[in-house]
Structure formats: structure tokens, C-alpha cells
Design a protein around this motif. Structure first.
Motif, short mmCIF file in Angstrom:
data_model
loop_
_atom_site.label_atom_id
_atom_site.label_comp_id
_atom_site.label_asym_id
_atom_site.label_seq_id
_atom_site.Cartn_x
_atom_site.Cartn_y
_atom_site.Cartn_z
N VAL A 1 0.84 -1.19 0.00
CA VAL A 1 0.00 0.00 0.00
C VAL A 1 0.88 1.25 0.00
O VAL A 1 1.75 1.40 0.85
CB VAL A 1 -0.94 0.02 1.22
N GLN B 1 1.26 5.52 0.00
CA GLN B 1 0.58 6.67 0.58
C GLN B 1 0.02 7.61 -0.47
O GLN B 1 -0.82 8.46 -0.17
CB GLN B 1 1.54 7.43 1.51
N THR C 1 -3.86 1.76 -5.04
CA THR C 1 -3.37 0.40 -4.86
C THR C 1 -4.55 -0.56 -4.90
O THR C 1 -5.50 -0.42 -4.14
CB THR C 1 -2.63 0.24 -3.51
N GLU D 1 -8.91 -5.29 -1.35
CA GLU D 1 -8.52 -4.09 -0.61
C GLU D 1 -8.15 -3.03 -1.65
O GLU D 1 -7.25 -3.24 -2.46
CB GLU D 1 -7.34 -4.37 0.32
N TRP E 1 -7.01 0.89 -2.02
CA TRP E 1 -6.47 2.01 -1.26
C TRP E 1 -6.24 3.19 -2.19
O TRP E 1 -5.66 3.06 -3.27
CB TRP E 1 -5.14 1.63 -0.61
N GLY F 1 -3.40 6.11 0.45
CA GLY F 1 -3.17 5.56 1.78
C GLY F 1 -4.41 5.30 2.61
O GLY F 1 -4.30 4.92 3.78
N ARG F 2 -5.60 5.47 2.03
CA ARG F 2 -6.84 5.24 2.77
C ARG F 2 -7.64 4.11 2.12
O ARG F 2 -7.73 4.03 0.89
CB ARG F 2 -7.68 6.52 2.82
N ASN F 3 -8.19 3.24 2.95
CA ASN F 3 -8.95 2.09 2.48
C ASN F 3 -10.35 2.55 2.05
O ASN F 3 -11.16 2.97 2.88
CB ASN F 3 -9.05 1.04 3.58
#
Length: 440
Positions: free
Chosen positions: A167, A169, A173, A230, A232, A235-237
Motif C-alpha cells: 500500500v 501513501q 493500490t 482491498e 487504497w 493511503g486510505r482504504n
């Protein structure tokens, strides 16, 4: 093969014993054939559904869905015809449905001859003597499928990339394990094993044939239809923080949902009220609308009704609505659909400018070669032997041409499409090769 199931025949008094015997023999033959093809023999006992399973043995699943539906409908209409035997409408419906049924049945029968490496004239024998041929193919050791469905699945399992991305920032991703749905009483995998990282400022082309999973991937990324994945963004899910993240993603579908009787300004003002944070004052929203109209060249038509806009202007308005919240990720499904070459080029150049602001832009287009110079990367999805969407390539445009040994995006798609779709049927080859590349 019979259009009406033997179980329906049994229901009627006076049914000939020979019909019942033939029906039972067909079920027995199908059970053995299913077992040979790596499928459960018990499926042969299920009326209508057995023909869908037979189509899977023939590597014609799409046709099998139609046969399943037509079998069920023909059964219902056939029962109704006993009450309306003199109805011209019922007779016509039965005739048309039966003709369509036989058309798809022929395609499935040709498919089964290919799977068993037999001459196509066997398809004719299947039609006139089903109960004999199905038992011959089912019981005789001389008739063996070239590939069992269970073998296909086992082979596919051996070349998963499992290239889990770290992942980052910044940027996008994607670690998608699979996206499944329940279909025809079975779990069907639409898409699996998609792992990639897209840098900020990149404009990415999403490429693939029909049914390869392009829309499924877009919906998984934007969180509209969450997958076993997942995702991203910076950097945030996205899945875990969807409520806060949804306006960081701009999605422009192929068909806009704008009201034709609203003006351009009102359309944007209404979108601003929905998309901008609650702390924005009315003055802030108006200022943002004015800025976005400037960016997309909509000020000259701000008072025009949406229904009076040209195709290019409507497309720009659709994009402008999503741009109001200043998202980090833009996803567009055929934004150039219905536009001529010049207008399509201008629209794509506008998207290039958006990407140059450090945003990620992902685009599906059916005419990629005329604007390919504007893209940084390409995602290529292809259907594997199990008809599941897989990642056949992700990376720079120039390297994609070397990877596939093709000069255009159109020929790349042709190389991964199945032969019955007019392609070269090399999807598994490239999926496996790219999985090896990701393994390093």
C-alpha cells in the motif's frame, strides 16, 4: 435433445412408453457425460437445468443460459397450449421459441464436437438420435473430452500471480482477490487476481473484450460493488472509509442521468449542493461552480437547457459534475461514445489535463488507438479458460505493444479474444506470462 422435459411427458395420461424410455436414457447418458467432463452427474436429474450443464461441457456457457431459459419457457407455453390449442398467438410463440431454441442447440452441439475432437457431422446425429448418441459418448471409453472442466480449474489455479501490492501513501493500490456472484444455482467468479499500483498523474486505458470484467473492475474500485479486495487511494482504504472517501472518486457512466429541462448552471449548482462538504457556504458553492464551468468551457452555455446541448457539451457537463468535489480518482466509461473524431480527441485532451494535475484518470473507450498517445498505462483484462476475467497486462503503453507483439490496442484485444469471437484465443497464454512477470 428434447425441448420439453420427460417429466412433463409423464404428467399427461396416455404418454407413449417409448417417449418415457427415451427420456430416461437421455438422463442416464447425460449423467455419464457430465461425469466425464468433470461435473456432477446429479445435474442430469434436474429438468431444464441439465441443458445448461450440457452447454458447459461444450464450452458454450452463454448459449447454455439461453437454452435453460427457453426450455423453461417452452415447458410453460407448451402446458398453456393444451388449454388454448386453437390460439394462433400461442402457436406462433411456440414456433418462434422452438426455432430460436434449435439455433442455440446447434451451436452447443457443435461445441461438444469440438471439445471431444469429433467431426461436426456428429452434431446432426445428436439432433436426430439424442438418446443413442449421448449414451455412446457417455459410456464408450473411445469418446473422451480433450479438457475436463475440473482440469481447467486446476490448471488456472497454478498460474495465479498472487502479486500482492504494498500500500502506497499516494496513488491507487488495488489488491483484488476475486469478485463472485450467484448465478444459475452456482457461484460464478467474474474477476480475480488483479493486483496493481497506479501512480498519481497517470491516465490509464482499461482494455478488454466483451465480458472480460471491465465494468466489474471499475465498480470494485469505486466501491459501488465491493469485491473480495482491498482498494487504497492515497493511503486510505476505500471500502472501510467509503462514506468519507466516496467524493474522492469521480465516476462518469456511459449514459448520463441529467434532467433535460434544467439549465447547465442549475445542474452544476444542484450537483455542488450534493457533492461538496456541508461546511461549504452558498458563496463557496457558487464560486466552485463558476471555476468548474471555466475549466470545461461551459460558461457560454450556462443558461442553456441540458437537452439543447451538443453531444460533446453534455459529456463535458457530466465530467464537470464529478469534478466539483475535486476527486483524486476519475473513472470514465466510454466518455467519447457517440462523438466524432475531433470532439472525442478534444474530450480526451481535457482528461489528459486533469491527469496532469496529479489525479488518476481511468478510461474505457472502444476507439483507443486514435487517442493512445494521451495515455500513460494500459490495463488489459481477458477471460481465462474458465471464462473468468483476469489481468493479462498492466503497464506502460509502449511495453504493452512489446509484451503482446502488436502495434495497436485493437490487435491486442483481438489476440486475447476467444476464437468464436473472432479473436486469436491467446488469453491464457498472456495471463500466464504476465503472472510470471509479476512473480519476478
Amino acid at each position: 435433445m428434447k425441448v420439453l422435459e420427460i417429466l412433463c411427458v409423464i404428467m399427461f395420461e396416455g404418454a407413449e412408453i417409448s417417449q418415457i424410455i427415451r427420456g430416461v436414457l437421455i438422463i442416464i447418458g447425460l449423467a455419464k457425460l457430465f461425469d466425464k467432463c468433470g461435473l456432477k452427474w446429479q445435474y442430469a436429474l434436474i429438468p431444464c437445468y441439465r441443458y445448461y450443464i450440457f452447454a458447459r461441457c461444450a464450452a458454450r456457457e452463454a448459449e447454455g443460459r439461453i437454452l435453460f431459459s427457453l426450455n423453461a419457457l417452452l415447458t410453460v407455453v407448451g402446458l398453456c397450449s393444451s388449454f388454448y390449442s386453437e390460439s394462433l398467438l400461442v402457436t406462433t410463440i411456440l414456433f418462434v421459441m422452438t426455432m430460436v431454441y434449435y439455433l442455440y442447440e446447434i451451436r452447443v452441439l457443435i461445441g461438444i464436437t469440438e471439445v471431444f475432437a469429433r467431426k461436426k457431422r456428429w452434431a446432426f446425429l445428436w439432433m436426430i438420435a439424442t438418446f443413442i448418441v449421448v449414451n455412446l459418448w457417455g459410456w464408450s471409453p473411445k469418446f473422451q473430452p480433450q479438457r475436463r472442466e475440473s482440469d481447467i480449474r486446476e490448471e488456472i489455479e497454478t498460474f495465479f500471480s498472487n502479486a500482492h501490492m504494498d500500500v502506497m501513501q499516494e496513488g491507487l493500490t488495488v489488491n483484488l482477490e476475486k469478485r463472485t456472484v450467484s448465478e444459475f444455482m452456482q457461484k460464478k467468479t467474474l474477476l480475480r487476481d488483479v493486483h496493481m499500483y497506479i501512480q498519481p498523474g497517470h491516465m490509464v486505458l482499461l482494455l478488454g473484450g466483451s465480458g472480460a470484467g471491465k465494468t466489474t473492475l471499475l465498480n470494485a474500485i469505486n466501491g459501488y460493488e465491493q469485491a473480495d479486495a482491498e482498494i487504497w487511494l492515497n493511503g486510505r482504504n476505500i471500502y472501510k472509509e467509503y462514506k468519507d472517501m466516496q467524493y474522492q472518486i469521480g465516476f462518469v457512466p456511459q449514459q448520463d442521468l441529467m434532467r433535460g429541462k434544467d439549465t447547465v448552471w442549475y445542474t452544476l449548482a444542484n450537483a455542488a449542493a450534493l457533492r461538496l462538504p456541508v461546511e461549504f457556504t452558498r458563496a463557496d458553492r457558487v464560486a466552485r461552480v463558476e471555476t468548474v464551468m471555466d475549466i470545461f468551457g461551459l460558461k457560454p452555455v450556462k443558461d442553456n437547457l441540458v437537452e439543447k446541448l451538443s453531444g460533446g457539451q453534455r459529456k463535458r457537463l457530466s465530467i464537470a459534475m464529478e469534478f466539483l468535489s475535486n476527486p483524486s480518482l476519475f473513472i470514465l466509461d466510454e466518455p467519447d461514445s457517440g462523438l466524432d473524431g475531433v470532439m472525442a480527441r478534444e474530450l480526451m485532451e481535457q482528461l489528459r489535463l486533469i491527469a496532469d494535475q496529479g489525479k488518476i484518470v481511468i478510461v474505457i473507450t472502444h476507439t483507443p488507438d486514435r487517442v493512445i498517445d494521451l495515455f500513460d498505462d494500459v490495463i488489459v483484462l481477458a477471460k481465462d479458460a474458465d471464462r473468468t476475467g483476469r489481468l493479462a497486462y498492466f503497464g506502460p503503453i509502449g511495453e504493452a505493444k512489446q509484451f503482446f507483439e502488436k502495434e495497436t490496442m485493437e490487435t491486442i484485444v483481438r489476440s486475447i479474444n476467444r476464437t468464436e469471437e473472432g479473436g486469436e484465443g491467446r488469453a491464457d497464454e498472456f495471463i500466464r506470462r504476465f503472472a510470471e512477470v509479476q512473480h519476478g
